[in-house]
Design an enzyme around this catalytic site. Structure first.
Site, PDB file in Angstrom:
ATOM      1  N   CYS A   1       0.851  -1.199   0.000  1.00  0.00           N
ATOM      2  CA  CYS A   1       0.000   0.000   0.000  1.00  0.00           C
ATOM      3  C   CYS A   1       0.882   1.242   0.000  1.00  0.00           C
ATOM      4  CB  CYS A   1      -0.893   0.036   1.237  1.00  0.00           C
ATOM      5  SG  CYS A   1      -2.349  -0.978   1.113  1.00  0.00           S
ATOM      6  N   GLN A   2       0.505   2.193  -0.815  1.00  0.00           N
ATOM      7  CA  GLN A   2       1.205   3.473  -0.850  1.00  0.00           C
ATOM      8  C   GLN A   2       0.990   4.210   0.470  1.00  0.00           C
ATOM      9  OE1 GLN A   2       0.343   5.502  -4.498  1.00  0.00           O
ATOM     10  NE2 GLN A   2       1.132   7.425  -3.764  1.00  0.00           N
TER      11      GLN A   2
END
Length: 141
Positions: A53-54
């Site tokens: 996940c960013q």
């Protein structure tokens, strides 16, 4: 009576069908994220972070009476809304139900079409982590 994963997905599809544009849909997701209960500070560790996940997303599972409950938080509002909607679908179900669930609502409400590639990848990582918790949670599977 407890709703099935499929019934919850149908509710979500219906709720999103009432929203006219993506600005409203994103706002609704943000509101869902704001409704998440407070996440315990001691669980904000690397071991609870969703890989891929960013944004930073923490997910903590708990097996209670044969059903998984998930607790989560994120450092961005939209991502917090995405994890909130996944928790709504999965929490309160057996590991087997969660592990075998097909998530039609993601395409049906347009998330796979309107999210950026990095957010779609993050959403996929969240789904994978939740289903992996289910697959690894014991003998029910």
């Amino acid at each position: 009576m407890k709703k099935s994963i499929e019934e919850i997905q149908k509710e979500i599809i219906s709720e999103f069908s009432d929203l006219t544009d993506w600005e409203e849909k994103f706002q609704y997701l943000i509101e869902l994220g704001e409704e998440l209960p407070a996440y315990p500070e001691e669980k904000r560790t690397e071991s609870y972070l969703v890989p891929g996940c960013q944004s930073r997303v923490w997910v903590c599972p708990s097996l209670e009476n044969g059903e998984l409950q998930f607790y989560a938080d994120s450092d961005t509002a939209l991502t917090k809304g995405l994890i909130a909607i996944l928790i709504r679908v999965f929490s309160g179900h057996s590991p087997k139900e969660i592990a075998n669930a097909s998530l039609e609502f993601i395409d049906a409400i347009g998330l796979s079409k309107f999210l950026s590639i990095s957010r779609r990848n993050g959403l996929s990582s969240m789904v994978n982590m939740l289903q992996n918790f289910a697959k690894n949670s014991g003998s029910e599977i």
